[in-house]
Design a protein around this motif. Structure first.
Motif, PDB file in Angstrom:
ATOM      1  N   ASP A  64       0.808  -1.218   0.000  1.00  0.00           N
ATOM      2  CA  ASP A  64       0.000   0.000   0.000  1.00  0.00           C
ATOM      3  C   ASP A  64       0.844   1.272   0.000  1.00  0.00           C
ATOM      4  O   ASP A  64       0.339   2.357  -0.282  1.00  0.00           O
ATOM      5  CB  ASP A  64      -0.923   0.008   1.229  1.00  0.00           C
ATOM      6  N   ALA A 201      -4.451   0.568  10.796  1.00  0.00           N
ATOM      7  CA  ALA A 201      -5.439   1.116   9.868  1.00  0.00           C
ATOM      8  C   ALA A 201      -6.030   0.014   8.988  1.00  0.00           C
ATOM      9  O   ALA A 201      -7.235   0.016   8.684  1.00  0.00           O
ATOM     10  CB  ALA A 201      -4.805   2.202   9.004  1.00  0.00           C
ATOM     11  N   GLY A 202      -5.196  -0.940   8.588  1.00  0.00           N
ATOM     12  CA  GLY A 202      -5.697  -2.061   7.803  1.00  0.00           C
ATOM     13  C   GLY A 202      -6.686  -2.902   8.591  1.00  0.00           C
ATOM     14  O   GLY A 202      -7.716  -3.333   8.058  1.00  0.00           O
ATOM     15  N   ARG A 204      -8.555  -1.819  11.053  1.00  0.00           N
ATOM     16  CA  ARG A 204      -9.787  -1.041  11.228  1.00  0.00           C
ATOM     17  C   ARG A 204     -10.677  -1.148  10.000  1.00  0.00           C
ATOM     18  O   ARG A 204     -11.913  -1.142  10.114  1.00  0.00           O
ATOM     19  CB  ARG A 204      -9.451   0.423  11.520  1.00  0.00           C
ATOM     20  N   GLU A 205     -10.083  -1.238   8.816  1.00  0.00           N
ATOM     21  CA  GLU A 205     -10.885  -1.427   7.605  1.00  0.00           C
ATOM     22  C   GLU A 205     -11.639  -2.752   7.663  1.00  0.00           C
ATOM     23  O   GLU A 205     -12.768  -2.852   7.192  1.00  0.00           O
ATOM     24  CB  GLU A 205      -9.985  -1.402   6.359  1.00  0.00           C
ATOM     25  N   LYS A 208     -14.640  -2.586  10.493  1.00  0.00           N
ATOM     26  CA  LYS A 208     -15.838  -1.807  10.201  1.00  0.00           C
ATOM     27  C   LYS A 208     -16.799  -2.519   9.254  1.00  0.00           C
ATOM     28  O   LYS A 208     -17.882  -2.018   8.971  1.00  0.00           O
ATOM     29  CB  LYS A 208     -15.453  -0.447   9.627  1.00  0.00           C
ATOM     30  N   ARG A 209     -16.430  -3.716   8.767  1.00  0.00           N
ATOM     31  CA  ARG A 209     -17.283  -4.483   7.846  1.00  0.00           C
ATOM     32  C   ARG A 209     -17.573  -5.845   8.485  1.00  0.00           C
ATOM     33  O   ARG A 209     -16.674  -6.691   8.571  1.00  0.00           O
ATOM     34  CB  ARG A 209     -16.590  -4.662   6.494  1.00  0.00           C
ATOM     35  N   VAL A 326     -13.402  -2.624  -0.389  1.00  0.00           N
ATOM     36  CA  VAL A 326     -12.285  -2.063   0.376  1.00  0.00           C
ATOM     37  C   VAL A 326     -11.566  -1.043  -0.503  1.00  0.00           C
ATOM     38  O   VAL A 326     -11.261  -1.337  -1.664  1.00  0.00           O
ATOM     39  CB  VAL A 326     -11.310  -3.174   0.814  1.00  0.00           C
ATOM     40  N   MET A 330      -6.038   0.516   0.645  1.00  0.00           N
ATOM     41  CA  MET A 330      -5.980  -0.346   1.820  1.00  0.00           C
ATOM     42  C   MET A 330      -5.920  -1.829   1.459  1.00  0.00           C
ATOM     43  O   MET A 330      -5.809  -2.676   2.351  1.00  0.00           O
ATOM     44  CB  MET A 330      -7.210  -0.116   2.704  1.00  0.00           C
ATOM     45  N   VAL A 334      -5.318  -5.176   4.034  1.00  0.00           N
ATOM     46  CA  VAL A 334      -6.453  -6.059   4.295  1.00  0.00           C
ATOM     47  C   VAL A 334      -6.154  -7.469   3.793  1.00  0.00           C
ATOM     48  O   VAL A 334      -6.426  -8.465   4.474  1.00  0.00           O
ATOM     49  CB  VAL A 334      -7.727  -5.498   3.644  1.00  0.00           C
ATOM     50  N   ALA A 398     -14.191   2.236  -3.934  1.00  0.00           N
ATOM     51  CA  ALA A 398     -13.034   1.361  -4.042  1.00  0.00           C
ATOM     52  C   ALA A 398     -12.520   1.261  -5.464  1.00  0.00           C
ATOM     53  O   ALA A 398     -11.513   0.638  -5.724  1.00  0.00           O
ATOM     54  CB  ALA A 398     -13.386  -0.041  -3.542  1.00  0.00           C
TER      55      ALA A 398
END
Length: 427
Positions: A64, A201-202, A204-205, A208-209, A326, A330, A334, A398
């Motif tokens: 990333d 941060a990855g 958290r992505e 949230k799903r 996504v 990110m 992920v 995305a």
């Protein structure tokens, strides 16, 4: 003829996947012929697993941070040098276990950077409505390569020795590297922060799903059970179903099932693709249960075809769902979390197989593990996002924007021709 970026990627990867089959055969033959035996081979494999676990998440961050194809090129270069080092070592008649372990770890560590970058790159090459077709095509090519590679590798190593197998694999990495260098697509990249911040941060992505978070948890449970199964079914095939030839027929059936699953994914495009994917994964327990009852080779072959067709269709559905939902910036991180669940859980199941079989017997363990496979997929339908998630059909957050056109072989069919028929889990 000017190749599109997708065609370049598919060609380079197919050659690399075939080449990996050469190395799989060459490594086992080289160690055994050098007098190393199962103990040495186990240490080499353990070094590879440790490298995979250590490097996977960091590979996602760098995928990333940089252009994903640049990460792929660097990874291919390292793997080329590692395979070349193995070829030179065995060609010269030398055998140094610590060096072989280091080269194997280096190669697998580089692959841990390659895989997230490959995942991050793929959706850049096709428009959203063609992602499922592209993923199915790549899955079909990979499955076919996993059949052809070891077969060709076995013939080559038998005729020319293990060094030839390593050499072919080195050239296959060169082909993959050249293909990646020729890619013209570019990804937007943001500002860098600390490594740990980007890893968080990855995650958290994912958090949230709900469909993604619970999918990874379900896949972890699935892989532990499947790790047990994969050890025990080899023993059953060899001891009860006909020996090495039976194991070969079953492996071929698994490959055929994978090709069928990918072919179905090319044509069958339900609006709620992820839900359909988890539904097809419910077929995998049939494969495991066939070793228990009726425990006949023909039944196991049929179960392998059906089960692996469902598995590969699920793989396509899962990859497409991630790419659709996504943000591209990110995807590497992920995907690295996704890969990590597979590589953490599978060895746990492998280790548990022996003690469980000794305590409870093969049939009971296989039956319970098949039930775990079923429940790990069936419980996903309790997750609201899994039931309602729909495919991307137009530009979305995305979506990276205009990209090269998909080759004719994997374009969406004309509406009048489109079929109306009604791997977080990895092989």
């Amino acid at each position: 003829m000017r190749f599109t970026d997708f065609q370049l990627l598919a060609t380079g990867q197919t050659l690399s996947w075939v080449g990996n089959g050469f190395q799989t055969v060459a490594l086992a033959v080289a160690v055994v012929q050098a007098g190393g035996g199962p103990g040495d081979l186990g240490l080499v494999m353990a070094a590879s697993i440790v490298a995979r676990l250590v490097c996977t998440l960091f590979g996602g961050v760098w995928a990333d941070r940089l252009q994903p194809q640049h990460v792929m090129v660097a990874s291919d270069l390292v793997r080329l040098l590692a395979a070349g080092g193995m070829a030179v070592m065995f060609f010269g008649g030398a055998y140094h276990l610590p060096l072989l372990m280091a080269l194997a770890a280096l190669s697998t560590g580089a692959a841990s950077f390659f895989d997230p970058a490959f995942s991050a790159l793929r959706p850049l090459l096709v428009p959203p409505e063609n992602r499922q077709s592209a993923n199915a095509t790549l899955s079909m090519l990979q499955t076919g390569s996993q059949i052809a590679g070891p077969a060709l590798g076995g013939v080559t190593v038998a005729a020319f020795g293990a060094s030839a197998g390593f050499t072919v694999n080195a050239f296959s990495f060169l082909a993959s590297m050249v293909a990646a260098l020729l890619l013209r697509v570019r990804a937007e990249r943001g500002d860098r922060t600390s490594m740990l911040s980007e890893l968080a941060a990855g995650w958290r992505e994912i958090a949230k799903r709900d469909w993604l978070l619970f999918g990874l948890f379900g896949a972890t449970v699935y892989h532990i059970a499947n790790g047990v199964i994969l050890v025990l079914v080899q023993v059953v095939a060899i001891e009860r179903l006909g020996g090495p030839s039976a194991a070969g027929f079953i492996a071929a059936a698994e490959g055929l099932g994978g090709v069928i699953g990918a072919a179905v994914a090319l044509r069958f495009k339900p609006r709620r693709l992820l839900r359909a994917g988890w539904l097809t994964l419910l077929l995998m327990p049939l494969w495991a249960l066939a070793y228990v009852w009726p425990a006949e080779l023909i039944a196991v072959i049929a179960g392998a075809i059906i089960g692996y067709a469902g598995l590969i269709f699920f793989d396509v559905a899962w990859e497409t769902a991630i790419q659709d939902n996504v943000p591209q910036r990110m995807l590497g991180r992920v995907s690295s979390w996704d890969y990590l669940t597979s590589f953490l859980a599978m060895p746990v199941g492998n280790v548990l197989a022996g003690p469980l079989e000794a305590t409870y017997g093969t049939s009971k363990v296989l039956t319970v593990c098949a039930a775990v496979l079923f429940l790990s997929a069936a419980t996903q339908f309790l997750v609201p996002g899994t039931r309602t998630l729909t495919r991307a059909t137009a530009a979305s957050p995305a979506d990276p924007g205009p990209v090269p056109e998909l080759p004719d072989a994997v374009k969406e069919p004309h509406p009048e021709q489109q079929s109306t028929a009604v791997s977080p889990v990895r092989r």
